[in-house]
Design an enzyme around this catalytic site. Sequence first.
Site, PDB file in Angstrom:
ATOM      1  N   PRO A  22      12.367 169.155  35.596  1.00 30.22           N
ATOM      2  CA  PRO A  22      11.566 170.138  36.333  1.00 30.22           C
ATOM      3  C   PRO A  22      10.081 170.090  35.980  1.00 30.22           C
ATOM      4  CG  PRO A  22      12.776 171.218  34.575  1.00 30.22           C
ATOM      5  CD  PRO A  22      13.293 169.811  34.657  1.00 30.22           C
ATOM      6  N   TYR A  56      24.191 159.655  28.112  1.00 27.08           N
ATOM      7  CA  TYR A  56      22.938 159.844  27.379  1.00 27.08           C
ATOM      8  C   TYR A  56      23.063 159.229  25.988  1.00 27.08           C
ATOM      9  CZ  TYR A  56      21.739 163.159  31.094  1.00 27.08           C
ATOM     10  OH  TYR A  56      21.471 163.746  32.295  1.00 27.08           O
TER      11      TYR A  56
END
Length: 285
Positions: free
Chosen positions: A210, A54
Amino acid sequence: MKYRSIGAVEVYEIGLGAMPMSIEGRPGDESRSIATIHAALDAGVTLIDTADAYSLGDAEEAGHNESLVARALAGHPRRDEVLVATKGGHTRPGGGEWGLNGSPAYLRRACEASLRRLGVEAIGLYQFHRPDPSVPYAESIGALADLLDEGKIRMAGISNADPEQIEQANAILGGRLMAVQNQFSPAFRSSEPELDLCTELGIAFLPWSPLGGIARAGELGSRFAPFARIARDRGVSPQQVCLAWMLAKSPVIIPIPGASRPETITDSAAASGLRLTEDELAQLD
């Protein structure tokens, strides 16, 4: 406060995905990211998910998110309550590209580097980030088993895996597979077989993106009318309804919504207190 288990460790049932704080489009001011992590802890969050990949992808950026998380936790009064989960096997070779390296030698080097950046003697949860077609899956998982046996990681997990890989990894690890992290959201439900298997085996299932991903999380209500309708009826955000819907699906689910603003993770964490009715769940399903 409601908790769920990853192995023998209990964590708050909503985690924090730290990726948006380090990849393209991240906040220009690091203080906002630090404030976001602190807001998560203040809201009760005790699971932070990161990865060595990341970053913006330049060599000097390696491990940006892990280093950021470590800085945010340093000196915070709740730092010892937090399970930091990181990953290895995905790479950022430069130029905004993403790559894969699942070789045992690489995973060992990646784990050692993550240990240094996080400033810990053992990583709480270390996950194989994504299968590498050029390396037999068993060899990559074997590297996790070695790291586990050596005490460099306390728990092992996998990400972006199918049911066969979940069963294979658990067998290689001698029943010590503690978490599976796959994409799962109202827009992406093809991981339900993996969720069902994790529920059967008692393995934590950590849905990434999500709420639909960084670019589309804010559109969840406009894309999925039932979530917006129930959110209006309950006086909460569609995002909270989405996370509560996930929590109701299985006791092993621990969503890790991404955030780069304090108000976003504070809203997401509040989903733990929202319990939907059977009728509402049927509408969302």
